[in-house]
Design a protein around this motif. Sequence first.
Motif, PDB file in Angstrom:
ATOM      1  N   VAL A  35       0.844  -1.195   0.000  1.00 49.87           N
ATOM      2  CA  VAL A  35       0.000   0.000   0.000  1.00 49.87           C
ATOM      3  C   VAL A  35       0.884   1.252   0.000  1.00 49.87           C
ATOM      4  CG1 VAL A  35      -1.682   1.329   1.325  1.00 49.87           C
ATOM      5  CG2 VAL A  35      -1.916  -1.159   1.156  1.00 49.87           C
ATOM      6  N   PRO A  36       0.670   2.191  -0.926  1.00 46.76           N
ATOM      7  CA  PRO A  36       1.502   3.399  -0.977  1.00 46.76           C
ATOM      8  C   PRO A  36       1.436   4.195   0.330  1.00 46.76           C
ATOM      9  CG  PRO A  36       0.219   3.171  -2.991  1.00 46.76           C
ATOM     10  CD  PRO A  36      -0.301   2.136  -2.041  1.00 46.76           C
ATOM     11  N   GLY A  37       2.610   4.555   0.838  1.00 47.08           N
ATOM     12  CA  GLY A  37       2.697   5.406   2.017  1.00 47.08           C
ATOM     13  C   GLY A  37       2.652   4.691   3.344  1.00 47.08           C
ATOM     14  N   ILE A  38       2.333   3.402   3.358  1.00 46.97           N
ATOM     15  CA  ILE A  38       2.221   2.708   4.628  1.00 46.97           C
ATOM     16  C   ILE A  38       3.602   2.487   5.237  1.00 46.97           C
ATOM     17  CG2 ILE A  38       2.358   0.293   3.827  1.00 46.97           C
ATOM     18  CD1 ILE A  38      -0.092  -0.250   5.699  1.00 46.97           C
ATOM     19  N   GLY A  39       3.661   2.580   6.559  1.00 50.18           N
ATOM     20  CA  GLY A  39       4.908   2.331   7.276  1.00 50.18           C
ATOM     21  C   GLY A  39       4.809   1.027   8.042  1.00 50.18           C
ATOM     22  N   PHE A  40       4.892   1.111   9.349  1.00 52.43           N
ATOM     23  CA  PHE A  40       4.729  -0.052  10.224  1.00 52.43           C
ATOM     24  C   PHE A  40       3.273  -0.499  10.184  1.00 52.43           C
ATOM     25  CE2 PHE A  40       3.822  -1.957  14.340  1.00 52.43           C
ATOM     26  CZ  PHE A  40       4.910  -2.785  14.559  1.00 52.43           C
ATOM     27  N   ALA A  75      -6.355   8.584   1.987  1.00 52.56           N
ATOM     28  CA  ALA A  75      -6.364   8.154   0.592  1.00 52.56           C
ATOM     29  C   ALA A  75      -6.191   6.641   0.495  1.00 52.56           C
ATOM     30  CB  ALA A  75      -5.262   8.874  -0.183  1.00 52.56           C
ATOM     31  N   ALA A  76      -5.302   6.088   1.292  1.00 53.11           N
ATOM     32  CA  ALA A  76      -5.041   4.648   1.239  1.00 53.11           C
ATOM     33  C   ALA A  76      -6.228   3.847   1.756  1.00 53.11           C
ATOM     34  CB  ALA A  76      -3.792   4.317   2.050  1.00 53.11           C
ATOM     35  N   LEU A  77      -6.825   4.300   2.860  1.00 51.11           N
ATOM     36  CA  LEU A  77      -7.927   3.547   3.451  1.00 51.11           C
ATOM     37  C   LEU A  77      -9.213   3.658   2.632  1.00 51.11           C
ATOM     38  CD1 LEU A  77      -5.905   3.381   5.791  1.00 51.11           C
ATOM     39  CD2 LEU A  77      -7.790   3.770   7.359  1.00 51.11           C
ATOM     40  N   ALA A  78      -9.417   4.778   1.955  1.00 50.46           N
ATOM     41  CA  ALA A  78     -10.652   4.978   1.198  1.00 50.46           C
ATOM     42  C   ALA A  78     -10.564   4.466  -0.232  1.00 50.46           C
ATOM     43  CB  ALA A  78     -11.021   6.461   1.187  1.00 50.46           C
ATOM     44  N   GLY A  79      -9.354   4.252  -0.742  1.00 50.69           N
ATOM     45  CA  GLY A  79      -9.181   3.868  -2.129  1.00 50.69           C
ATOM     46  C   GLY A  79      -9.396   2.377  -2.368  1.00 50.69           C
ATOM     47  N   ALA A  84     -10.309  -1.787   0.925  1.00 46.12           N
ATOM     48  CA  ALA A  84     -11.641  -1.829   0.326  1.00 46.12           C
ATOM     49  C   ALA A  84     -12.218  -3.241   0.383  1.00 46.12           C
ATOM     50  CB  ALA A  84     -11.585  -1.330  -1.122  1.00 46.12           C
ATOM     51  N   ARG A  85     -11.379  -4.239   0.206  1.00 51.20           N
ATOM     52  CA  ARG A  85     -11.856  -5.616   0.276  1.00 51.20           C
ATOM     53  C   ARG A  85     -12.324  -5.949   1.692  1.00 51.20           C
ATOM     54  NH1 ARG A  85      -7.245  -6.590  -2.940  1.00 51.20           N
ATOM     55  NH2 ARG A  85      -6.175  -7.824  -1.342  1.00 51.20           N
ATOM     56  N   TYR A  86     -11.596  -5.468   2.683  1.00 50.91           N
ATOM     57  CA  TYR A  86     -12.034  -5.676   4.064  1.00 50.91           C
ATOM     58  C   TYR A  86     -13.394  -5.015   4.314  1.00 50.91           C
ATOM     59  CZ  TYR A  86      -8.124  -8.028   6.386  1.00 50.91           C
ATOM     60  OH  TYR A  86      -7.214  -8.965   6.805  1.00 50.91           O
ATOM     61  N   ARG A  87     -13.562  -3.779   3.864  1.00 50.61           N
ATOM     62  CA  ARG A  87     -14.824  -3.083   4.090  1.00 50.61           C
ATOM     63  C   ARG A  87     -15.981  -3.786   3.378  1.00 50.61           C
ATOM     64  NH1 ARG A  87     -11.745   1.309   2.761  1.00 50.61           N
ATOM     65  NH2 ARG A  87     -12.888   1.563   0.792  1.00 50.61           N
ATOM     66  N   ALA A  88     -15.707  -4.279   2.174  1.00 49.94           N
ATOM     67  CA  ALA A  88     -16.764  -4.929   1.409  1.00 49.94           C
ATOM     68  C   ALA A  88     -17.242  -6.214   2.074  1.00 49.94           C
ATOM     69  CB  ALA A  88     -16.274  -5.212  -0.011  1.00 49.94           C
ATOM     70  N   ARG A  89     -16.349  -6.942   2.705  1.00 51.37           N
ATOM     71  CA  ARG A  89     -16.704  -8.214   3.343  1.00 51.37           C
ATOM     72  C   ARG A  89     -17.260  -8.026   4.750  1.00 51.37           C
ATOM     73  NH1 ARG A  89     -15.714 -13.450   0.686  1.00 51.37           N
ATOM     74  NH2 ARG A  89     -14.374 -12.977  -1.100  1.00 51.37           N
ATOM     75  N   ALA A  90     -16.899  -6.931   5.389  1.00 48.17           N
ATOM     76  CA  ALA A  90     -17.292  -6.728   6.784  1.00 48.17           C
ATOM     77  C   ALA A  90     -18.725  -6.251   6.895  1.00 48.17           C
ATOM     78  CB  ALA A  90     -16.354  -5.727   7.453  1.00 48.17           C
ATOM     79  N   ALA A  91     -19.400  -6.686   7.942  1.00 46.51           N
ATOM     80  CA  ALA A  91     -20.730  -6.181   8.239  1.00 46.51           C
ATOM     81  C   ALA A  91     -20.664  -4.769   8.807  1.00 46.51           C
ATOM     82  CB  ALA A  91     -21.429  -7.112   9.226  1.00 46.51           C
ATOM     83  N   THR A  95     -12.643   2.970  11.965  1.00 49.15           N
ATOM     84  CA  THR A  95     -11.217   3.286  12.023  1.00 49.15           C
ATOM     85  C   THR A  95     -11.017   4.573  12.796  1.00 49.15           C
ATOM     86  OG1 THR A  95     -10.757   2.184   9.911  1.00 49.15           O
ATOM     87  CG2 THR A  95      -9.136   3.785  10.688  1.00 49.15           C
ATOM     88  N   VAL A  96     -10.092   4.546  13.741  1.00 49.38           N
ATOM     89  CA  VAL A  96      -9.746   5.741  14.502  1.00 49.38           C
ATOM     90  C   VAL A  96      -8.359   6.192  14.066  1.00 49.38           C
ATOM     91  CG1 VAL A  96      -8.867   4.382  16.451  1.00 49.38           C
ATOM     92  CG2 VAL A  96      -9.572   6.756  16.814  1.00 49.38           C
ATOM     93  N   PHE A  97      -8.221   7.505  13.864  1.00 46.79           N
ATOM     94  CA  PHE A  97      -6.960   8.128  13.455  1.00 46.79           C
ATOM     95  C   PHE A  97      -6.330   8.754  14.694  1.00 46.79           C
ATOM     96  CE2 PHE A  97      -9.452   7.641   9.742  1.00 46.79           C
ATOM     97  CZ  PHE A  97      -8.637   7.681   8.621  1.00 46.79           C
ATOM     98  N   LEU A  98      -5.059   8.469  14.909  1.00 52.47           N
ATOM     99  CA  LEU A  98      -4.393   8.835  16.157  1.00 52.47           C
ATOM    100  C   LEU A  98      -3.092   9.583  15.881  1.00 52.47           C
ATOM    101  CD1 LEU A  98      -4.730   5.281  17.707  1.00 52.47           C
ATOM    102  CD2 LEU A  98      -6.212   7.228  18.249  1.00 52.47           C
ATOM    103  N   THR A  99      -2.759  10.504  16.790  1.00 51.27           N
ATOM    104  CA  THR A  99      -1.477  11.209  16.743  1.00 51.27           C
ATOM    105  C   THR A  99      -0.666  10.826  17.979  1.00 51.27           C
ATOM    106  OG1 THR A  99      -2.514  13.091  15.630  1.00 51.27           O
ATOM    107  CG2 THR A  99      -0.349  13.456  16.617  1.00 51.27           C
ATOM    108  N   PRO A 100       0.507  10.207  17.815  1.00 48.08           N
ATOM    109  CA  PRO A 100       1.283   9.778  18.986  1.00 48.08           C
ATOM    110  C   PRO A 100       1.775  10.970  19.808  1.00 48.08           C
ATOM    111  CG  PRO A 100       2.056   8.679  16.975  1.00 48.08           C
ATOM    112  CD  PRO A 100       1.141   9.779  16.549  1.00 48.08           C
ATOM    113  N   THR A 101       1.649  10.856  21.139  1.00 47.86           N
ATOM    114  CA  THR A 101       2.156  11.898  22.033  1.00 47.86           C
ATOM    115  C   THR A 101       3.224  11.381  22.988  1.00 47.86           C
ATOM    116  OG1 THR A 101       0.346  11.489  23.609  1.00 47.86           O
ATOM    117  CG2 THR A 101      -0.001  13.192  21.935  1.00 47.86           C
ATOM    118  N   SER A 102       3.262  10.077  23.238  1.00 46.19           N
ATOM    119  CA  SER A 102       4.343   9.504  24.044  1.00 46.19           C
ATOM    120  C   SER A 102       4.469   8.030  23.690  1.00 46.19           C
ATOM    121  CB  SER A 102       4.087   9.671  25.547  1.00 46.19           C
ATOM    122  OG  SER A 102       2.969   8.905  25.968  1.00 46.19           O
ATOM    123  N   VAL A 103       5.707   7.565  23.652  1.00 44.87           N
ATOM    124  CA  VAL A 103       5.995   6.176  23.273  1.00 44.87           C
ATOM    125  C   VAL A 103       7.173   5.685  24.085  1.00 44.87           C
ATOM    126  CG1 VAL A 103       6.469   4.574  21.388  1.00 44.87           C
ATOM    127  CG2 VAL A 103       5.298   6.723  20.897  1.00 44.87           C
TER     128      VAL A 103
END
Length: 234
Positions: A35-40, A75-79, A84-91, A95-103
């Motif tokens: 997937v374009p742009g994906i990291g870990f 863009a990656a999750l909506a494309g 998309a295959r996961y969304r199509a199969r799932a009932a 998805t929650v979008f998070l910004t790391p503040t401590s690790v």
Amino acid sequence: MGQIVTLGFYRFEGARAQLWAFAMMGLARRAIARVPGIGFWKLCGSGTGVGFTPRPNLSVYAILATWPDAETARAALAGPGVFARYRARAAESWTVFLTPTSVRGAWSGTAPFTAEEAPVPGRLAALTRASIRPSVLARFWRRVPDISAVIGDEANVMFKIGIGEVPWLHQVTFSIWPDAGTMSAFARTGPHAEAIRAVRAGDWFSEELYARFTVHSETGTWNGASPLTAKDAA
């Protein structure tokens, strides 16, 4: 804004959809890595009840991923493609979008999250991940029912789930709280605090990671509503 972490949950109904989701724990790896742009990233199953149990829930799966920014993530999750295959199969999916503040710590030998943003007042998410030493599995899982009961009854937690890469050995807990004070008060008392002391005294984990995040945004629903706005309206 820096790194964005997404944690997506997918619920599958019926034997055929659940079998597909279980098989994708292995089959989806190559597609996700491309997937374009994906990291870990990590594919995870879940536990029954509120998720904090050793019994797997074959209807709920999760995908964690890191991205350089929110635009790339959306863009990656909506494309088209594997998400998309996961969304199509799932009932249902959320998805929650998070910004790391401590690790602190590592996951599979790497530091997956980059904490560039300072904590802000308001909702925050907490994620812990641990590799449990096989020699202490029985002791660790004896603690879990008490913790599960307490967090299940906790009125202030907005969302909670236990997920993992490998059943019984590699465990992740994820929760969302209205503020830092509420989360800290829960962590300092009861079975959860006792378990933390036991972990430290017994050296139960071969690898640990603890992270906190600001809740950036969300998409989708869980149990028919947004876990975040449903709590706000309560």
